[in-house]
Design a protein around this motif. Structure first.
Motif, PDB file in Angstrom:
ATOM      1  N   TRP A 222     142.238   1.384  43.623  1.00 47.42           N
ATOM      2  CA  TRP A 222     141.218   2.313  44.093  1.00 47.42           C
ATOM      3  C   TRP A 222     141.205   3.580  43.244  1.00 47.42           C
ATOM      4  O   TRP A 222     140.131   4.083  42.864  1.00 47.42           O
ATOM      5  CB  TRP A 222     141.439   2.654  45.557  1.00 47.42           C
ATOM      6  CG  TRP A 222     140.396   3.576  46.134  1.00 47.42           C
ATOM      7  CD1 TRP A 222     140.543   4.897  46.442  1.00 47.42           C
ATOM      8  CD2 TRP A 222     139.051   3.232  46.458  1.00 47.42           C
ATOM      9  NE1 TRP A 222     139.373   5.407  46.931  1.00 47.42           N
ATOM     10  CE2 TRP A 222     138.435   4.403  46.959  1.00 47.42           C
ATOM     11  CE3 TRP A 222     138.307   2.054  46.373  1.00 47.42           C
ATOM     12  CZ2 TRP A 222     137.102   4.432  47.378  1.00 47.42           C
ATOM     13  CZ3 TRP A 222     136.979   2.080  46.790  1.00 47.42           C
ATOM     14  CH2 TRP A 222     136.393   3.249  47.283  1.00 47.42           C
TER      15      TRP A 222
ATOM     16  N   LEU B 165     139.580   2.950  39.880  1.00 52.82           N
ATOM     17  CA  LEU B 165     138.125   2.806  39.909  1.00 52.82           C
ATOM     18  C   LEU B 165     137.406   4.102  40.249  1.00 52.82           C
ATOM     19  O   LEU B 165     136.218   4.246  39.930  1.00 52.82           O
ATOM     20  CB  LEU B 165     137.728   1.736  40.934  1.00 52.82           C
ATOM     21  CG  LEU B 165     138.242   0.310  40.670  1.00 52.82           C
ATOM     22  CD1 LEU B 165     137.846  -0.618  41.802  1.00 52.82           C
ATOM     23  CD2 LEU B 165     137.733  -0.212  39.336  1.00 52.82           C
ATOM     24  N   THR B 166     138.092   5.040  40.874  1.00 51.48           N
ATOM     25  CA  THR B 166     137.403   6.239  41.375  1.00 51.48           C
ATOM     26  C   THR B 166     137.753   7.512  40.638  1.00 51.48           C
ATOM     27  O   THR B 166     137.139   8.548  40.894  1.00 51.48           O
ATOM     28  CB  THR B 166     137.724   6.450  42.863  1.00 51.48           C
ATOM     29  OG1 THR B 166     139.145   6.646  43.022  1.00 51.48           O
ATOM     30  CG2 THR B 166     137.280   5.250  43.694  1.00 51.48           C
TER      31      THR B 166
ATOM     32  N   SER C 181     135.600   9.566  43.182  1.00 48.09           N
ATOM     33  CA  SER C 181     134.460   8.965  43.862  1.00 48.09           C
ATOM     34  C   SER C 181     134.176   7.583  43.298  1.00 48.09           C
ATOM     35  O   SER C 181     134.327   7.343  42.098  1.00 48.09           O
ATOM     36  CB  SER C 181     133.221   9.855  43.699  1.00 48.09           C
ATOM     37  OG  SER C 181     132.056   9.207  44.168  1.00 48.09           O
ATOM     38  N   ILE C 182     133.739   6.681  44.156  1.00 50.08           N
ATOM     39  CA  ILE C 182     133.358   5.334  43.734  1.00 50.08           C
ATOM     40  C   ILE C 182     131.919   5.288  43.236  1.00 50.08           C
ATOM     41  O   ILE C 182     131.512   4.308  42.584  1.00 50.08           O
ATOM     42  CB  ILE C 182     133.546   4.340  44.903  1.00 50.08           C
ATOM     43  CG1 ILE C 182     133.546   2.880  44.407  1.00 50.08           C
ATOM     44  CG2 ILE C 182     132.459   4.539  45.954  1.00 50.08           C
ATOM     45  CD1 ILE C 182     134.666   2.526  43.489  1.00 50.08           C
ATOM     46  N   TRP C 183     131.137   6.333  43.492  1.00 50.99           N
ATOM     47  CA  TRP C 183     129.714   6.289  43.151  1.00 50.99           C
ATOM     48  C   TRP C 183     129.447   6.187  41.658  1.00 50.99           C
ATOM     49  O   TRP C 183     128.497   5.481  41.265  1.00 50.99           O
ATOM     50  CB  TRP C 183     128.992   7.484  43.754  1.00 50.99           C
ATOM     51  CG  TRP C 183     128.874   7.404  45.247  1.00 50.99           C
ATOM     52  CD1 TRP C 183     129.458   8.222  46.167  1.00 50.99           C
ATOM     53  CD2 TRP C 183     128.144   6.430  45.998  1.00 50.99           C
ATOM     54  NE1 TRP C 183     129.153   7.829  47.436  1.00 50.99           N
ATOM     55  CE2 TRP C 183     128.333   6.726  47.371  1.00 50.99           C
ATOM     56  CE3 TRP C 183     127.356   5.331  45.649  1.00 50.99           C
ATOM     57  CZ2 TRP C 183     127.757   5.970  48.377  1.00 50.99           C
ATOM     58  CZ3 TRP C 183     126.781   4.573  46.656  1.00 50.99           C
ATOM     59  CH2 TRP C 183     126.974   4.892  47.997  1.00 50.99           C
TER      60      TRP C 183
ATOM     61  N   LEU D 154     131.068   4.436  39.459  1.00 50.35           N
ATOM     62  CA  LEU D 154     131.225   3.021  39.135  1.00 50.35           C
ATOM     63  C   LEU D 154     130.086   2.195  39.722  1.00 50.35           C
ATOM     64  O   LEU D 154     129.511   1.337  39.031  1.00 50.35           O
ATOM     65  CB  LEU D 154     132.568   2.516  39.659  1.00 50.35           C
ATOM     66  CG  LEU D 154     132.818   1.005  39.516  1.00 50.35           C
ATOM     67  CD1 LEU D 154     132.778   0.586  38.056  1.00 50.35           C
ATOM     68  CD2 LEU D 154     134.142   0.619  40.159  1.00 50.35           C
ATOM     69  N   LEU D 155     129.743   2.431  40.996  1.00 54.58           N
ATOM     70  CA  LEU D 155     128.661   1.670  41.615  1.00 54.58           C
ATOM     71  C   LEU D 155     127.336   1.921  40.903  1.00 54.58           C
ATOM     72  O   LEU D 155     126.534   0.997  40.711  1.00 54.58           O
ATOM     73  CB  LEU D 155     128.541   2.025  43.098  1.00 54.58           C
ATOM     74  CG  LEU D 155     129.730   1.642  43.982  1.00 54.58           C
ATOM     75  CD1 LEU D 155     129.476   2.067  45.431  1.00 54.58           C
ATOM     76  CD2 LEU D 155     130.000   0.150  43.906  1.00 54.58           C
TER      77      LEU D 155
ATOM     78  N   CYS E  59     122.419   4.293  44.948  1.00 55.53           N
ATOM     79  CA  CYS E  59     123.693   4.820  44.427  1.00 55.53           C
ATOM     80  C   CYS E  59     123.571   6.281  44.025  1.00 55.53           C
ATOM     81  O   CYS E  59     124.494   7.076  44.250  1.00 55.53           O
ATOM     82  CB  CYS E  59     124.147   3.979  43.242  1.00 55.53           C
ATOM     83  SG  CYS E  59     124.711   2.321  43.676  1.00 55.53           S
TER      84      CYS E  59
END
Length: 651
Positions: free
Chosen positions: A37, A40-41, A590-592, A594-595, A624
């Motif tokens: 996690w 990725l973030t 934040s994951i945004w 990557l998304l 996103c």
């Protein structure tokens, strides 16, 4: 946070100015979650910079392996090692990889890692945008190599000139993959450049005026502004190309009122500045290494800055240098000849300033300094052939021959790869915390220097003998076999040198001697913090009083208090004088990003097969982006608020 915070009593060593308990609070505030996690973030500029560098080196290796296959094919006449079609794919992939997936991204990567440290900031401006740029760059590179494995790699060269790359001569999806890869990488480059420029203009440490910025930072600022101006041109060129291929537009179709010359103008308006986008960061690296290992400031700082800016400005005035054989008016040719020769002057000025710095200093020829000397030798030779190619009569004779290939590699490898390898060796202790092997470093340097010249110098002669570029074989009676074999042997020696360099990095990362904060005795702020730096870079904001803060304040840096320890907070300063201006919150992991990159990737790749993907796949991208910018608690305060007197107080 006001100027009154600066006092003689505040002269402290920035890494140790805070008590351990306060460092622990900062570490928790700026930490990245562990495991997948966190991977990725993360929005940590140092982590993203290291990923950029590592990914760029992987693409460098892949591009080098493709070059090795080409040299094996050309080592002897009438070779049948690989088919003509596969050779076309290989040389197209090699050029595309080196120009779009290695050279520009890895230079920006060095800036992503080093710039916040060198200007005394805790992180980059727009850290989520910076993370998004990496994921998009990675997606574009992976897409291109997946296409290569599936036998749908581009075959029209890294320049992809129409009509060769148009629908009538390049069927299938090969050129479409190339064109969309351009969109990926240039979009990523623009995002990183915007983040870089904002960091340099608004996040410099108090006191770091424009006249006190490190030369590497000046080089990255010039490069970032060039990227912002130049890269939309090649994105437009590739978008027009894929539009011609997929929806039947006729931007480059002469029969329907289009023009293939339009493509060349758009491409080279980006393409020639790109050469300088690649090696301007290298010039900044050379300056930093030179002053450290000569134990004196680089000679002629104002002249060096003006030379960098002049190079960036003049680079946009000579793109037709590449189009002398296209039949343009001779009056225009004369103008671009003059511009091509003029741009050699700023580079010459910098060469003489470095020579003066070595002459007047106490040079220590460690591995980074050896790569600087190699850069000077190779780059000067490449510059001389560049001035030769600026002459229209000579250019018409050697256009599209191996003379141009030789010149191109002397300029790019000499101007970018030699400084880059020296810089990686130089800043390796800062990033990893361990010293690289000097013995392996010297071995790699000599193998690379000798192998490079043996590989590429014979290409000048081959070009003058008439050997065209982009040919997969040649008849024995042409007499090119001996020089091609010599060039191939040199390429393998060069590859051996790169292999030793990489082994040095891998082994030293595990077993190298521990590095202190400043193992080279350098003068910049990046060496004022621990090796490797903490997530927040600096516990207290350093104050800059000269161009070489660690040399002028050997007992410790002046610092400023006032930034809170939680939540994440950065200091914004004025663009010119770097006076404290605003305290601004900084985004958490934040994951945004990557998304958003994943949905953008789906949009770009899907549009290759169905143009309606541009419509329907834009909806997930929009979702996103909304998630990315959804209103969140934030703060932005001018400096000097009452609570500034209490370090660690909430804003």
């Amino acid at each position: 946070m006001t100027e009154s915070h600066i006092s003689p009593a505040a002269v402290l060593d920035a890494p140790t100015a805070l008590p351990p308990a306060e460092h622990e609070v900062l570490a928790r505030t700026w930490s990245t979650p562990r495991g997948l996690w966190g991977f990725l973030t993360t929005v940590d500029a140092k982590e993203i910079g290291k990923r950029y560098v590592a990914t760029g080196l992987v693409f460098f290796i892949l591009g080098g392996l493709l070059a090795a296959v080409m040299r094996a094919q050309l080592a002897r006449p009438e070779s049948g090692l690989i088919s003509p079609d596969r050779y076309n794919q290989i040389f197209s992939m090699h050029g595309t990889t080196m120009m779009f997936l290695f050279a520009v991204p890895i230079m920006e990567a060095m800036g992503v890692y080093l710039t916040p440290l060198m200007v005394g900031a805790r992180t980059m401006a727009f850290p989520r945008l910076n993370a998004f740029s990496y994921w998009l760059y990675l997606a574009g590179g992976v897409m291109l190599y997946v296409g290569f494995v599936l036998n749908i790699a581009p075959e029209a060269g890294w320049t992809a000139y129409p009509p060769l790359s148009g629908p009538q001569f390049s069927a299938g999806k090969r050129t479409d993959f190339w064109a969309q890869m351009i969109t990926f990488t240039e979009f990523a480059g623009l995002a990183a450049a915007c983040s870089m420029a904002a960091t340099i203009f608004k996040m410099r440490a108090p006191g770091m005026t424009l006249a006190r910025m490190p030369l590497f930072v000046w080089a990255m600022l010039t490069t970032s502004l060039m990227v912002i101006v130049a890269m939309p041109a090649v994105m437009l060129a590739s978008s027009f190309l894929i539009s011609d291929r997929l929806v039947g537009s006729h931007f480059y179709n002469e029969a329907e009122g289009g023009s293939v010359m339009l493509y060349q103008h758009l491409f080279w308006f980006f393409g020639h500045p790109e050469v300088y986008i690649i090696f301007l960061p290298g010039l900044g690296m050379v300056s930093e290494i030179t002053q450290t290992f000569c134990r004196r400031a680089v000679f002629g700082y104002p002249v060096m800055v003006l030379a960098l800016l002049a190079t960036g400005f003049l680079a946009f005035g000579l793109w037709v240098h590449h189009m002398f054989a296209t039949g343009l008016p001779r009056l225009g040719d004369s103008f671009y000849t003059a511009a091509s020769m003029t741009i050699a002057l700023p580079a010459g000025v910098q060469i003489f300033c470095w020579i003066a710095s070595v002459w007047d200093g106490r040079p220590r020829f460690a591995t980074p300094m050896l790569f600087v000397l190699g850069f000077v030798i190779v780059f000067v030779l490449g510059g001389l052939t560049g001035v030769m190619l600026a002459s229209v009569p000579l250019d018409l004779q050697v256009h599209d021959t191996y003379f141009v290939v030789a010149h191109f590699h002397y300029v790019l490898i000499g101007g970018a790869v030699f400084p880059l390898l020296g810089a990686i060796h130089y800043w390796f202790p800062k990033a990893i915390g361990r010293m690289p092997s000097e013995t392996l470093g010297r071995i790699s340097f000599w193998l690379i220097l000798v192998g490079f010249n043996v590989a590429f110098f014979p290409m000048h002669i081959l070009g003058l003998m008439g050997m065209p570029r982009r040919v997969y074989t040649y008849p024995a009676e042409m007499g090119w076999g001996g020089l091609n074999l010599l060039s191939t042997l040199g390429a393998y020696v060069l590859a051996a040198g790169v292999a030793v360099f990489l082994v040095n990095l891998i082994v030293s990362a595990r077993r190298g001697a521990p590095a202190g904060p400043n193992p080279w005795g350098a003068s910049g702020l990046e060496w004022a913090t621990s090796s490797p730096p903490p997530a927040y870079n600096f516990g207290l904001t350093p104050v800059v009083e000269s161009r070489h803060p660690l040399w002028t304040s050997p007992e410790g840096l002046p610092v400023m208090t006032g930034l809170v320890h939680a939540p994440r907070e950065v200091l914004l300063t004025t663009a010119g004088e770097a006076r404290p201006d605003i305290r601004e919150s900084s985004p958490k992991p934040s994951i945004w990003p990557l998304l958003t990159s994943i949905t953008t990737t789906v949009l770009f790749i899907g549009s290759i097969f169905d143009e309606w993907f541009l419509v329907w796949a834009s909806l997930p991208v929009l979702v996103c982006i909304i998630g990315w910018f959804w209103p969140k608690p934030s703060h932005s305060k001018t400096v000097g608020a009452p609570e500034d007197n209490v370090p660690g107080a909430l804003a």
